[in-house]
Design a protein around this motif. Structure first.
Motif, PDB file in Angstrom:
ATOM      1  N   CYS B  23       0.423  -1.127  -0.518  1.00 24.96           N
ATOM      2  CA  CYS B  23      -0.374  -0.219   0.397  1.00 24.96           C
ATOM      3  C   CYS B  23       0.436   1.695   0.318  1.00 24.96           C
ATOM      4  N   CYS B  26      -0.007   3.349   3.902  1.00 23.93           N
ATOM      5  CA  CYS B  26       0.182   2.446   5.219  1.00 23.93           C
ATOM      6  C   CYS B  26       1.494   1.782   4.962  1.00 23.93           C
ATOM      7  N   VAL B  28       1.542  -1.314   4.022  1.00 24.23           N
ATOM      8  CA  VAL B  28       0.925  -2.621   4.649  1.00 24.23           C
ATOM      9  C   VAL B  28       1.309  -3.401   3.364  1.00 24.23           C
ATOM     10  N   CYS B  42      -6.383   0.264  -0.570  1.00 30.47           N
ATOM     11  CA  CYS B  42      -5.239  -1.005   0.655  1.00 30.47           C
ATOM     12  C   CYS B  42      -7.151  -1.768   2.028  1.00 30.47           C
ATOM     13  N   CYS B  45      -6.109   0.759   5.379  1.00 24.65           N
ATOM     14  CA  CYS B  45      -6.493   2.368   5.498  1.00 24.65           C
ATOM     15  C   CYS B  45      -7.651   2.449   4.585  1.00 24.65           C
ATOM     16  N   TYR B  47      -6.559   3.664   1.715  1.00 24.92           N
ATOM     17  CA  TYR B  47      -6.259   4.178   0.525  1.00 24.92           C
ATOM     18  C   TYR B  47      -6.670   3.370  -1.062  1.00 24.92           C
TER      19      TYR B  47
END
Ligand SMILES: [Zn+2]
Lengths: 270, 276
Positions: B23, B26, B28, B42, B45, B47
């Motif tokens: 991501c 964030c 991840v 994501c 988060c 996004y």
């Protein structure tokens, strides 16, 4: 030394003249060009921007709506004028006055001289992008003639926000650019000190912009720049504005607006 | 076989990015399959990562309905621009080859739940989605096509703003595109602007901000001036949510924030309200 002044100025030299502290500003042009000026304040929504002013004006006996960025002279006045950097309420005031111009069948004369629209957090909150965008859309179809004069710095979207017109005039030592040479240099050259190169590459001078078909005419300045003789400069601006108003006012409004569309449509498709 | 002997047939190394997506917001790790199935949103988060123009066309339109317009309108180099890293024309050519689009916007006709529209979708991979003269021309032609076909015009923006390499000519595209949008509106046709991450600078200050409806994706960066420039100007640190879609909505400049999964259905719904 005489030789140096005769030498062709570089783009960077012209940037310095365009930003000169003594360069005539809109207050000077109003004093030197207008028989009368009635300032109209406020956007009716938030406030009265002192960086972008406007009102009824009489130029050579002709009634117009005058709008323009306002730079000050000296620190105090410049702080009040926010160094000519308008907030959204400035652009919205300009639009309000242009609506009035359309209603009263007054041509618009727009004076451009700004480093750019103000990059502040409050400006963002109040919609700087929307204010400029809306003006671009609105000016494209405004049913009255618009003459634009770039008198000093034509700083990007902040300039364009009042610079969509039927005729774009530019003083000989004014500049008009998508980004400041310093900003461009720091991004594309990764070195702000390369601003002179960026100024050259961006083709921001009146001479270059005339060749590119972006502006219609160059208004001459006294040797050394407008600040050497503000009265002569204002006289030249007045003459050019009146000549263009005469030509535009003879064109039927429908044709005028159609021609304005064609003018901007052609930019970049030469 | 001892440990230092190579197996007769080494398994082909699978590149990490084929298995995992990261991501951009964030950081991840998400399994690539799940990432793609979620249209690059994501799961942690929310996004909404950037899509290519073709990915977004697939997301928004009925399968097989998109027909590109004006593919021959490509970038121009009006200034013959060169900076310290070389010629703009070379960079633009390389970008065309890399992205498979001739400009930072892909335009065409399509249907959205059977509603016929003219659609423009910007691609951030193309020089940061910057507004070049080819971009402006494609938008103008799309607007004129919408008028000719009496169809709504929809533009999904993803752009850092003007294209410095085209200088003043890029700036003028702001005026040109807004003039074309004004004509669409004068013709009584809907113009819907979709603001995706990011929509800033000269694009936010022109066609992206003047929609009948301005629709944003969650968390998209939307604003005029850059955060760093503003922080330098006001000598203050800005809050994290500054210039997000949510901030822009709260200040009155966006009608609705719509998650990517629901965007197509949302467009169809509002177009039906508009009489389609
Ligand atoms: Zn995330």
């Amino acid at each position: 030394m005489a030789k140096k002044t005769e030498k062709k100025l570089t783009a960077w030299d012209i940037v310095q003249i365009a930003r000169h502290a003594e360069r005539p500003n809109i207050t000077d042009y109003i004093r030197l060009m207008c028989d009368d000026f009635v300032e109209l304040h406020g956007d009716r929504l938030f406030g009265d921007d002192r960086a972008l002013i406007g009102g009824f004006a009489t130029i050579g006996g002709r009634k117009v709506m005058l709008i323009g960025h306002r730079k000050g002279r000296g620190v105090e006045e410049n702080i009040e004028a926010n160094f000519g950097m308008a907030n959204p309420e400035g652009y919205r005031k300009a639009m309000r006055l242009m609506r009035l111009a359309e209603k009263y069948s007054l041509p618009v004369v727009s004076f451009v001289d700004t480093p750019g629209a103000y990059p502040g957090s409050e400006a963002e909150a109040r919609g700087q992008a929307e204010a400029i965008a809306h003006n671009l859309e609105f000016m494209a179809t405004l049913k009255t003639p618009i003459v634009v004069v770039v008198t000093g710095e034509g700083g990007s979207g902040g300039a364009l926000g009042i610079a969509v017109g039927d005729r774009i005039l530019m003083l000989q030592n004014a500049v008009y650019s998508v980004i400041s040479p310093e900003g461009c240099a720091s991004i594309l050259w990764r070195d702000g000190s390369k601003a002179p190169q960026a100024a050259e590459a961006l083709k921001i001078t009146a001479e270059s912009l005339k060749k590119l078909g972006i502006i219609d005419a160059i208004v001459p300045e006294p040797t050394g720049g407008a600040h050497i003789d503000p009265a002569a400069t204002a006289a030249a601006v007045k003459k050019a504005v009146l000549a263009n108003l005469d030509a535009l006012c003879a064109v039927p409004l429908k044709t005028l607006v159609a021609q304005r569309y064609e003018k901007f449509s052609a930019m970049g498709q030469a | 076989m001892s440990w230092f002997e190579k197996p007769a047939e080494a398994p082909a190394r699978v590149p990490t990015e084929a298995i995992w997506a990261v991501c951009p917001s964030c950081k991840v790790y998400v399994a690539r399959e799940a990432w793609d199935a979620a249209d690059k949103v994501c799961p942690r988060c929310n996004y909404h990562a950037r899509l290519s123009c073709r990915e977004r066309v697939a997301l928004l339109t009925d399968a097989g309905s998109f027909k590109e317009l004006n593919a021959d309108v490509s970038f121009n180099d009006p200034l013959s621009f060169e900076d310290s890293s070389g010629a703009y024309a070379d960079k633009a050519k390389a970008t065309v080859a890399k992205t498979g689009v001739g400009e930072s916007i892909l335009t065409g006709t399509a249907t959205i739940e059977q509603i016929a529209v003219v659609l423009g979708v910007m691609d951030f991979r193309f020089l940061g989605g910057s507004l070049g003269s080819g971009t402006g021309e494609r938008i103008r032609l799309a607007a004129e096509k919408a008028i000719a076909l009496k169809r709504p015009l929809i533009i999904a923006s993803a752009s850092g703003g003007a294209r410095m390499h085209e200088g003043i000519v890029s700036l003028m595209q702001m005026a040109k595109t807004c003039a074309a949008i004004a004509r669409v509106k004068e013709a009584g046709l809907p113009y819907i602007s979709i603001l995706t991450d990011p929509t800033t600078g000269g694009v936010s200050a022109s066609y992206a901000m003047v929609g009948d409806l301005n629709i944003a994706e969650p968390k998209a960066l939307i604003g005029f001036a850059g955060r760093r420039v503003i922080e330098q100007t006001i000598k203050q640190k800005l809050p994290d949510d500054f210039q997000t879609a949510e901030y822009t909505l709260a200040h009155g400049f966006v009608d609705h924030i719509v998650p990517r999964k629901e965007l197509k259905a949302f467009l169809a719904k509002v177009l039906r309200y508009a009489g389609y």
